[in-house]
Design a protein around this motif. Structure first.
Motif, PDB file in Angstrom:
ATOM      1  N   TYR A 227      -2.470  -9.245  -3.381  1.00  0.00           N
ATOM      2  CA  TYR A 227      -3.746  -9.950  -3.449  1.00  0.00           C
ATOM      3  C   TYR A 227      -3.477 -11.268  -4.183  1.00  0.00           C
ATOM      4  O   TYR A 227      -3.419 -11.311  -5.414  1.00  0.00           O
ATOM      5  N   CYS A 228      -3.283 -12.318  -3.405  1.00  0.00           N
ATOM      6  CA  CYS A 228      -2.888 -13.613  -3.972  1.00  0.00           C
ATOM      7  C   CYS A 228      -4.128 -14.467  -4.215  1.00  0.00           C
ATOM      8  O   CYS A 228      -4.867 -14.798  -3.282  1.00  0.00           O
ATOM      9  N   ILE A 229      -4.363 -14.816  -5.464  1.00  0.00           N
ATOM     10  CA  ILE A 229      -5.549 -15.551  -5.882  1.00  0.00           C
ATOM     11  C   ILE A 229      -5.142 -16.929  -6.384  1.00  0.00           C
ATOM     12  O   ILE A 229      -4.177 -17.061  -7.149  1.00  0.00           O
ATOM     13  N   ARG A 230      -5.872 -17.952  -5.937  1.00  0.00           N
ATOM     14  CA  ARG A 230      -5.668 -19.257  -6.548  1.00  0.00           C
ATOM     15  C   ARG A 230      -6.410 -19.276  -7.884  1.00  0.00           C
ATOM     16  O   ARG A 230      -7.509 -18.734  -8.009  1.00  0.00           O
ATOM     17  N   HIS A 231      -5.805 -19.895  -8.876  1.00  0.00           N
ATOM     18  CA  HIS A 231      -6.433 -20.005 -10.193  1.00  0.00           C
ATOM     19  C   HIS A 231      -7.785 -20.709 -10.107  1.00  0.00           C
ATOM     20  O   HIS A 231      -8.106 -21.386  -9.120  1.00  0.00           O
ATOM     21  N   GLY A 232      -8.583 -20.579 -11.155  1.00  0.00           N
ATOM     22  CA  GLY A 232      -9.866 -21.273 -11.225  1.00  0.00           C
ATOM     23  C   GLY A 232      -9.685 -22.773 -11.367  1.00  0.00           C
ATOM     24  O   GLY A 232      -8.581 -23.274 -11.653  1.00  0.00           O
ATOM     25  N   GLN A 233     -10.764 -23.506 -11.184  1.00  0.00           N
ATOM     26  CA  GLN A 233     -10.712 -24.966 -11.269  1.00  0.00           C
ATOM     27  C   GLN A 233     -10.221 -25.428 -12.636  1.00  0.00           C
ATOM     28  O   GLN A 233     -10.600 -24.887 -13.682  1.00  0.00           O
TER      29      GLN A 233
ATOM     30  N   ALA B 200     -14.656 -13.861  -9.185  1.00  0.00           N
ATOM     31  CA  ALA B 200     -13.584 -13.209  -8.433  1.00  0.00           C
ATOM     32  C   ALA B 200     -13.219 -11.870  -9.063  1.00  0.00           C
ATOM     33  O   ALA B 200     -12.977 -10.878  -8.371  1.00  0.00           O
ATOM     34  N   ALA B 201     -13.188 -11.852 -10.393  1.00  0.00           N
ATOM     35  CA  ALA B 201     -12.869 -10.615 -11.113  1.00  0.00           C
ATOM     36  C   ALA B 201     -13.866  -9.514 -10.779  1.00  0.00           C
ATOM     37  O   ALA B 201     -13.483  -8.345 -10.601  1.00  0.00           O
ATOM     38  N   GLU B 202     -15.125  -9.881 -10.689  1.00  0.00           N
ATOM     39  CA  GLU B 202     -16.153  -8.891 -10.371  1.00  0.00           C
ATOM     40  C   GLU B 202     -15.968  -8.337  -8.962  1.00  0.00           C
ATOM     41  O   GLU B 202     -16.159  -7.133  -8.734  1.00  0.00           O
ATOM     42  N   LYS B 203     -15.581  -9.199  -8.022  1.00  0.00           N
ATOM     43  CA  LYS B 203     -15.384  -8.755  -6.646  1.00  0.00           C
ATOM     44  C   LYS B 203     -14.147  -7.856  -6.509  1.00  0.00           C
ATOM     45  O   LYS B 203     -14.087  -7.001  -5.631  1.00  0.00           O
TER      46      LYS B 203
ATOM     47  N   ALA C  41      -9.570 -22.547  -1.710  1.00  0.00           N
ATOM     48  CA  ALA C  41     -10.498 -22.847  -2.800  1.00  0.00           C
ATOM     49  C   ALA C  41     -10.054 -22.151  -4.085  1.00  0.00           C
ATOM     50  O   ALA C  41      -9.349 -21.134  -4.056  1.00  0.00           O
ATOM     51  N   ASN C  42     -10.474 -22.705  -5.209  1.00  0.00           N
ATOM     52  CA  ASN C  42     -10.199 -22.057  -6.493  1.00  0.00           C
ATOM     53  C   ASN C  42     -10.784 -20.647  -6.508  1.00  0.00           C
ATOM     54  O   ASN C  42     -11.921 -20.423  -6.087  1.00  0.00           O
ATOM     55  N   SER C  43      -9.995 -19.695  -6.960  1.00  0.00           N
ATOM     56  CA  SER C  43     -10.363 -18.280  -7.066  1.00  0.00           C
ATOM     57  C   SER C  43     -10.572 -17.599  -5.716  1.00  0.00           C
ATOM     58  O   SER C  43     -11.153 -16.515  -5.662  1.00  0.00           O
ATOM     59  N   SER C  44     -10.085 -18.202  -4.631  1.00  0.00           N
ATOM     60  CA  SER C  44     -10.149 -17.543  -3.321  1.00  0.00           C
ATOM     61  C   SER C  44      -9.017 -16.533  -3.188  1.00  0.00           C
ATOM     62  O   SER C  44      -8.038 -16.554  -3.932  1.00  0.00           O
ATOM     63  N   LEU C  45      -9.156 -15.648  -2.204  1.00  0.00           N
ATOM     64  CA  LEU C  45      -8.203 -14.562  -1.963  1.00  0.00           C
ATOM     65  C   LEU C  45      -7.419 -14.807  -0.677  1.00  0.00           C
ATOM     66  O   LEU C  45      -7.998 -15.116   0.367  1.00  0.00           O
ATOM     67  N   THR C  46      -6.120 -14.653  -0.764  1.00  0.00           N
ATOM     68  CA  THR C  46      -5.241 -14.631   0.402  1.00  0.00           C
ATOM     69  C   THR C  46      -4.458 -13.323   0.362  1.00  0.00           C
ATOM     70  O   THR C  46      -3.875 -12.987  -0.666  1.00  0.00           O
ATOM     71  N   LEU C  47      -4.482 -12.583   1.458  1.00  0.00           N
ATOM     72  CA  LEU C  47      -3.807 -11.279   1.506  1.00  0.00           C
ATOM     73  C   LEU C  47      -2.432 -11.415   2.145  1.00  0.00           C
ATOM     74  O   LEU C  47      -2.292 -11.955   3.249  1.00  0.00           O
TER      75      LEU C  47
ATOM     76  N   TYR D 276      -6.585 -15.566   4.870  1.00  0.00           N
ATOM     77  CA  TYR D 276      -6.335 -16.783   4.088  1.00  0.00           C
ATOM     78  C   TYR D 276      -7.635 -17.385   3.582  1.00  0.00           C
ATOM     79  O   TYR D 276      -8.623 -17.496   4.321  1.00  0.00           O
ATOM     80  N   ASN D 277      -7.632 -17.754   2.298  1.00  0.00           N
ATOM     81  CA  ASN D 277      -8.733 -18.513   1.716  1.00  0.00           C
ATOM     82  C   ASN D 277     -10.066 -17.785   1.857  1.00  0.00           C
ATOM     83  O   ASN D 277     -11.086 -18.378   2.199  1.00  0.00           O
ATOM     84  N   HIS D 278     -10.036 -16.487   1.599  1.00  0.00           N
ATOM     85  CA  HIS D 278     -11.255 -15.677   1.687  1.00  0.00           C
ATOM     86  C   HIS D 278     -12.064 -15.862   0.411  1.00  0.00           C
ATOM     87  O   HIS D 278     -11.585 -15.607  -0.696  1.00  0.00           O
ATOM     88  N   SER D 279     -13.293 -16.309   0.537  1.00  0.00           N
ATOM     89  CA  SER D 279     -14.114 -16.593  -0.638  1.00  0.00           C
ATOM     90  C   SER D 279     -14.544 -15.324  -1.363  1.00  0.00           C
ATOM     91  O   SER D 279     -14.981 -14.359  -0.746  1.00  0.00           O
ATOM     92  N   LEU D 280     -14.428 -15.358  -2.688  1.00  0.00           N
ATOM     93  CA  LEU D 280     -14.910 -14.271  -3.530  1.00  0.00           C
ATOM     94  C   LEU D 280     -16.104 -14.724  -4.367  1.00  0.00           C
ATOM     95  O   LEU D 280     -16.538 -14.025  -5.279  1.00  0.00           O
ATOM     96  N   ILE D 281     -16.632 -15.887  -4.024  1.00  0.00           N
ATOM     97  CA  ILE D 281     -17.706 -16.496  -4.806  1.00  0.00           C
ATOM     98  C   ILE D 281     -19.017 -16.386  -4.036  1.00  0.00           C
ATOM     99  O   ILE D 281     -19.089 -16.705  -2.854  1.00  0.00           O
TER     100      ILE D 281
END
Length: 219
Positions: free
Chosen positions: A6-12, A40-43, A194-200, A213-218
């Motif tokens: 579960y690859c997450i981009r860091h926050g802004q 993202a943590a909540e999701k 995007a910041n805090s997005s998910l890439t599997l 790729y770039n799945h939004s968790l927000i």
């Protein structure tokens, strides 16, 4: 052996906010960056991560800690730093306004910005052009970049078990590069995640496959 990253981009960060080049240089998360990391943590709270990793940049470490603290297995997770999954290194362009830096890199090749690039120009080509344009030639080229990324995946293979779900907090261009090279064909890589997005990412018998790729968790 097969497992999922579960690859997450860091926050802004502040350099993200100011639209500056940020590779191995580092700035803290903004309040907005902390907020999207928490969302993202909540999701991801119910995902039973077997292990958690981040690059050694503070922005990635802080995002990883926010996510693991909210996770259902937080008592068992001890986030570790993996330098192999740093952002690309931009050499003397670090800290410059992004548009200005990329103009200097691309103009000798007939382009004004990244938006002008067509499919004939690969992400690896832009890495090679970046090193070429850097007066110190310290920026990473494609060969240098992929040598460490591949080493990082090989290292994860030594730790993972069948069916594991592993958290990895990394960076925009790194995630974009991996998705472009190893995508399964179900998505198009047109923009930086995007910041805090998910890439599997699936690792299956040593092979890398990006399935989302770039799945939004927000919200």
């Amino acid at each position: 052996m097969k497992y999922t990253i579960y690859c997450i981009r860091h926050g802004q960060t502040w350099f993200n906010h100011y639209q500056k080049i940020q590779g191995w240089s580092d700035t803290p998360l903004t309040p907005a960056g902390e907020k999207v990391a928490q969302q993202a943590a909540e999701k991801l709270a119910t995902v039973p991560f077997a292990a958690a990793f981040s690059s050694d940049a503070r922005r990635a470490i802080d995002t990883c800690q926010i996510i693991t603290a909210a996770n259902c297995r937080h008592d068992h997770l001890q986030p570790q730093k993996l330098t192999d999954f740093r952002e690309s290194f931009y050499g003397s362009f670090e800290g410059m306004f992004s548009a200005e830096a990329w103009y200097q890199v691309l103009a000798p090749h007939g382009y004004k910005s990244l938006a002008d690039l067509g499919p004939e120009v690969s992400y690896d080509q832009t890495k090679d052009w970046m090193k070429e344009a850097d007066p110190f030639h310290d920026a990473e080229n494609a060969t240098e970049y992929w040598t460490r990324i591949d080493h990082g995946f090989d290292y994860l293979d030594t730790l993972a078990h069948e069916g594991d779900k592993i958290l990895l907090v990394s960076h925009g261009n790194t995630i974009k590069s991996i998705a472009s090279k190893y995508g399964d064909g179900s998505f198009t890589v047109n923009s930086t995640p995007a910041n805090s997005s998910l890439t599997l990412i699936t690792r299956d018998q040593g092979q890398t496959i990006v399935t989302d790729y770039n799945h939004s968790l927000i919200d």
